[in-house]
Enzyme design. Structure first.
Site, PDB file in Angstrom:
ATOM      1  N   GLU A 188       3.450  -1.082  -3.907  1.00  0.00           N
ATOM      2  CA  GLU A 188       2.956  -1.539  -2.570  1.00  0.00           C
ATOM      3  C   GLU A 188       3.435  -3.024  -2.107  1.00  0.00           C
ATOM      4  O   GLU A 188       3.688  -3.806  -2.950  1.00  0.00           O
ATOM      5  CB  GLU A 188       1.159  -1.291  -2.554  1.00  0.00           C
ATOM      6  CG  GLU A 188       0.542  -1.839  -1.378  1.00  0.00           C
ATOM      7  CD  GLU A 188      -0.681  -1.466  -1.244  1.00  0.00           C
ATOM      8  OE1 GLU A 188      -1.309  -1.017  -2.214  1.00  0.00           O
ATOM      9  OE2 GLU A 188      -1.348  -1.489  -0.098  1.00  0.00           O
ATOM     10  N   GLU A 224      -3.561   7.187  -7.262  1.00  0.00           N
ATOM     11  CA  GLU A 224      -3.677   5.730  -7.458  1.00  0.00           C
ATOM     12  C   GLU A 224      -4.794   5.721  -8.602  1.00  0.00           C
ATOM     13  O   GLU A 224      -5.829   6.638  -8.452  1.00  0.00           O
ATOM     14  CB  GLU A 224      -4.505   5.027  -6.262  1.00  0.00           C
ATOM     15  CG  GLU A 224      -3.354   4.485  -5.208  1.00  0.00           C
ATOM     16  CD  GLU A 224      -3.971   3.517  -4.035  1.00  0.00           C
ATOM     17  OE1 GLU A 224      -5.051   3.078  -4.532  1.00  0.00           O
ATOM     18  OE2 GLU A 224      -3.489   3.715  -3.050  1.00  0.00           O
ATOM     19  N   TYR A 283     -10.395   4.484  -9.789  1.00  0.00           N
ATOM     20  CA  TYR A 283     -10.091   3.007 -10.757  1.00  0.00           C
ATOM     21  C   TYR A 283     -11.182   2.616 -11.720  1.00  0.00           C
ATOM     22  O   TYR A 283     -12.379   3.021 -11.168  1.00  0.00           O
ATOM     23  CB  TYR A 283     -10.205   1.615  -9.683  1.00  0.00           C
ATOM     24  CG  TYR A 283      -8.550   1.652  -8.824  1.00  0.00           C
ATOM     25  CD1 TYR A 283      -7.512   1.237  -9.324  1.00  0.00           C
ATOM     26  CD2 TYR A 283      -8.697   2.228  -7.353  1.00  0.00           C
ATOM     27  CE1 TYR A 283      -6.356   1.129  -8.671  1.00  0.00           C
ATOM     28  CE2 TYR A 283      -7.548   2.254  -6.838  1.00  0.00           C
ATOM     29  CZ  TYR A 283      -6.360   1.600  -7.382  1.00  0.00           C
ATOM     30  OH  TYR A 283      -5.250   1.542  -6.528  1.00  0.00           O
ATOM     31  N   ASN A 321      -3.611   6.874   3.998  1.00  0.00           N
ATOM     32  CA  ASN A 321      -3.888   6.464   2.750  1.00  0.00           C
ATOM     33  C   ASN A 321      -5.400   6.013   2.987  1.00  0.00           C
ATOM     34  O   ASN A 321      -5.723   5.335   3.697  1.00  0.00           O
ATOM     35  CB  ASN A 321      -3.205   5.185   2.164  1.00  0.00           C
ATOM     36  CG  ASN A 321      -3.848   4.792   1.046  1.00  0.00           C
ATOM     37  OD1 ASN A 321      -3.797   5.180  -0.041  1.00  0.00           O
ATOM     38  ND2 ASN A 321      -4.433   3.298   1.125  1.00  0.00           N
ATOM     39  N   GLU A 322      -6.253   6.688   1.952  1.00  0.00           N
ATOM     40  CA  GLU A 322      -7.636   6.179   2.336  1.00  0.00           C
ATOM     41  C   GLU A 322      -8.285   6.045   3.457  1.00  0.00           C
ATOM     42  O   GLU A 322      -8.694   4.998   3.928  1.00  0.00           O
ATOM     43  CB  GLU A 322      -7.889   4.692   1.158  1.00  0.00           C
ATOM     44  CG  GLU A 322      -7.684   4.935  -0.186  1.00  0.00           C
ATOM     45  CD  GLU A 322      -8.092   3.717  -1.085  1.00  0.00           C
ATOM     46  OE1 GLU A 322      -8.583   2.930  -0.640  1.00  0.00           O
ATOM     47  OE2 GLU A 322      -7.880   4.118  -2.380  1.00  0.00           O
ATOM     48  N   GLN A 343      -0.347  -0.783 -10.405  1.00  0.00           N
ATOM     49  CA  GLN A 343       0.839  -0.545  -9.612  1.00  0.00           C
ATOM     50  C   GLN A 343       1.978  -0.891 -10.773  1.00  0.00           C
ATOM     51  O   GLN A 343       1.770  -1.502 -11.535  1.00  0.00           O
ATOM     52  CB  GLN A 343       1.069  -1.239  -8.336  1.00  0.00           C
ATOM     53  CG  GLN A 343      -0.218  -0.917  -7.466  1.00  0.00           C
ATOM     54  CD  GLN A 343      -0.122  -1.429  -6.049  1.00  0.00           C
ATOM     55  OE1 GLN A 343       1.112  -2.300  -5.647  1.00  0.00           O
ATOM     56  NE2 GLN A 343      -1.023  -1.270  -4.969  1.00  0.00           N
TER      57      GLN A 343
HETATM   58  O1  AHR Z   1      -4.066  -0.533  -5.387  1.00  0.00           O
HETATM   59  C1  AHR Z   1      -4.559  -1.504  -4.323  1.00  0.00           C
HETATM   60  C2  AHR Z   1      -5.198  -0.783  -3.345  1.00  0.00           C
HETATM   61  O2  AHR Z   1      -6.433  -0.189  -3.566  1.00  0.00           O
HETATM   62  C3  AHR Z   1      -4.722   0.154  -2.386  1.00  0.00           C
HETATM   63  O3  AHR Z   1      -3.798  -0.571  -1.502  1.00  0.00           O
HETATM   64  C4  AHR Z   1      -5.438   1.174  -1.801  1.00  0.00           C
HETATM   65  O4  AHR Z   1      -5.258   2.419  -1.227  1.00  0.00           O
HETATM   66  C5  AHR Z   1      -6.606   1.065  -2.778  1.00  0.00           C
HETATM   67  O5  AHR Z   1      -7.978   1.013  -2.247  1.00  0.00           O
END
Ligand code: AHR
Length: 515
Positions: free
Chosen positions: A48, A318, A262, A195-196, A367
């Site tokens: 990103e 992600e 995450y 995205n999201e 990432q």
């Molecule tokens: O990976 C960092 C961020 O986390 C990304 O930009 C987003 O899609 C997610 O919330």
């Protein structure tokens, strides 16, 4: 990894007494029953425009004193080639829903500088754009995966981007591409529509988003496309049901469904340090990583109901560990170190994805460089390969191999009154017929003997093993220092016909290959 003498005696004894029937830790692998392919895209990456992932990470520009190929760092290219990156997602993340792709084409000195309003408010000079990203993918032999701006873009802008990149016909877009130096189309298959979209991608409801998704997808036309819809938050099953139901009569428009998760150690407001942690933090990081199993199972149940033919892929585009930024760094840059704890959780995640290969068709760790759970860290002309990098290197044997189903029984890892399973595993058979068994022992205090029954394996003549571990749970690799965590040869296993006995050290990741 060598054990001291007392340990070696213990290992010897363990190897004698352990068998699939009486070990408290046993795995049965059905070596003759594999039907699903572990898509190589499960070993995918995410780059990103955030902090120093692109600028300073991948990209230094052609005039940099740092050795580069058309602006892309040579040390990064060489390192990433070691892990065979199959796919890279770009340009975000949240950044994607602010990105106007035409800012990033044409002569670099004429591209507009903009503000990266999502990440740190820094200047984005657009020197890394569509051509540079697709050049990077070609250099690495990785498939590109592009995320379209739905939040602040237009349908026309999105349709033009796909035409610019993919069409072989004559049109204003393809003429522009040729004028910018690229004659042939790139044929990019993977496209995410937003995205999201529940959050940074526009704060939408699932109903509104699904209508938009269908509208955008209708006009993405050039080439054979794999269109990926944005998922909700990791627990928003209503979002998932809505997208699936409202696209039931439009299956030609949706090929993939995105899911993000995450690991945060004690919650979003208590993420903790990436390197300064105790066993309490270690335990909760492992526990919260294992939540992925439950989340995936529930999503897969919903997808199986709505799409029993298994045509829509679940794209975990992600995932990874999210800790506090390193002290003194820009909070908007999400720069964190990476320890043995990250290596062990990466193995846990990858075992989960492998074992759900029937539905999980892609996963992209967040990432690739200098952001969150990175493969590589760079500082000026220096580069560090993280413990997570070495897990990707060890596990690349599973890319496009046949998943071997397995059952696992293991002792718990206990911390105070809490318990989680200590051992996780996945196994596959590659195109040459070699079997790869990957395991991790997440208990930081106890070594574990595991009896692995290889049911129906046939004759084996050769074996080899590799291990990632360290003395300290927070061991990490740093600039200018010898590596503390990498892959070493592993010998503490024994193979006798269909029984493989493995002695897993505390906090380790192991792969044994059988030929
Ligand atoms: O990976 C960092 C961020 O986390 C990304 O930009 C987003 O899609 C997610 O919330």
């Amino acid at each position: 990894m060598r054990f001291p003498k007392v340990f070696a005696l213990f290992i010897g004894l363990s190897l004698v007494v352990l068998n699939a029937g009486d070990s408290p830790n046993s795995i049965r692998i059905h070596a003759d029953q594999g039907t699903e392919t572990i898509s190589r895209h499960i070993y995918g990456h995410f780059a990103e425009h955030l902090g120093n992932c692109i600028y300073g990470g991948f990209w230094v520009g052609e005039n940099s004193p740092i050795p580069n190929t058309r602006g892309i760092r040579n040390d990064v290219i060489a390192a990433l080639k070691e892990i065979d990156p199959p796919v890279i997602r770009w340009p975000g993340g949240c950044f994607a829903d602010t990105y106007h792709w035409q800012d990033g084409i044409g002569p670099r000195d004429q591209r507009p500088a903009i503000i990266n309003s999502t990440w740190g408010g820094v200047t984005e000079d657009n020197s890394f754009g569509t051509h540079e990203f697709l050049d990077l993918c070609e250099i690495l032999g990785a498939e590109p995966y592009i995320c379209i701006n739905v939040g602040s873009g237009t349908v026309q802008e999105a349709a033009d981007w796909v035409e610019y990149v993919n069409s072989g016909n004559q049109s204003p877009m393809t003429d522009l591409r040729k004028a910018n130096g690229r004659e042939q189309p790139w044929h990019v298959k993977f496209w995410a529509v937003g995205n999201e979209s529940w959050g940074c991608g526009g704060n939408m409801t699932p109903e509104y988003y699904t209508d938009l998704f269908k509208r955008y997808s209708t006009y993405l036309r050039a080439g054979e496309l794999y269109r990926i819809a944005s998922g909700g938050t990791d627990q928003d099953y209503h979002w998932t049901e809505t997208v699936l139901q409202k696209t039931e009569n439009y299956r030609h428009l949706i090929q993939g469904y995105s899911f993000h998760y995450y690991t945060v150690c004690h919650g979003w407001d208590k993420k903790g340090s990436a390197t300064q942690f105790d066993e309490n933090d270690w335990f909760h990081t492992m526990k919260n990583t294992l939540v992925m199993e439950e989340r995936l199972q529930r999503h897969i149940e919903l997808m199986d109901k709505s799409d029993p033919e298994n045509r829509i892929g679940l794209m975990v585009d992600e995932w990874g560990n999210w800790f506090d930024v390193e002290p003194g760094t820009n909070p908007g840059f999400l720069y964190q170190q990476n320890t043995l704890r990250d290596a062990v959780t990466a193995a846990l995640y990858l075992n989960i994805f492998n074992n759900h290969a029937r539905r999980v068709k892609m996963a992209n760790i967040a990432q690739t460089i200098n952001v969150l759970q990175a493969m590589l860290l760079t500082r000026d002309d220096q580069l560090v390969k993280t413990p997570t990098f070495y897990v990707f290197k060890m596990y690349k044997v599973h890319q496009d191999a046949t998943l071997l189903p397995l059952e696992i029984n293991c002792e718990p890892y206990r911390y105070n009154d809490l318990t989680i399973p200590a051992v996780s595993a996945s196994a596959s058979k590659d195109a040459s017929g070699n079997i790869h068994v990957s395991l991790c022992n997440i208990d930081p205090n106890r070594n574990v003997g595991v009896a692995v029954e290889l049911r129906g394996v046939g004759k084996l003549t050769k074996s080899s093993g590799s291990i990632i571990t360290a003395d300290a749970m927070n061991a990490y690799n740093d600039f200018g220092q010898p590596e503390q965590v990498n892959i070493r040869k592993f010998l503490d296993y024994k193979l006798k016909k269909e029984l493989l006995t493995i002695f897993l050290p505390a906090k380790s990741v192991v792969t044994v290959t059988l030929e």
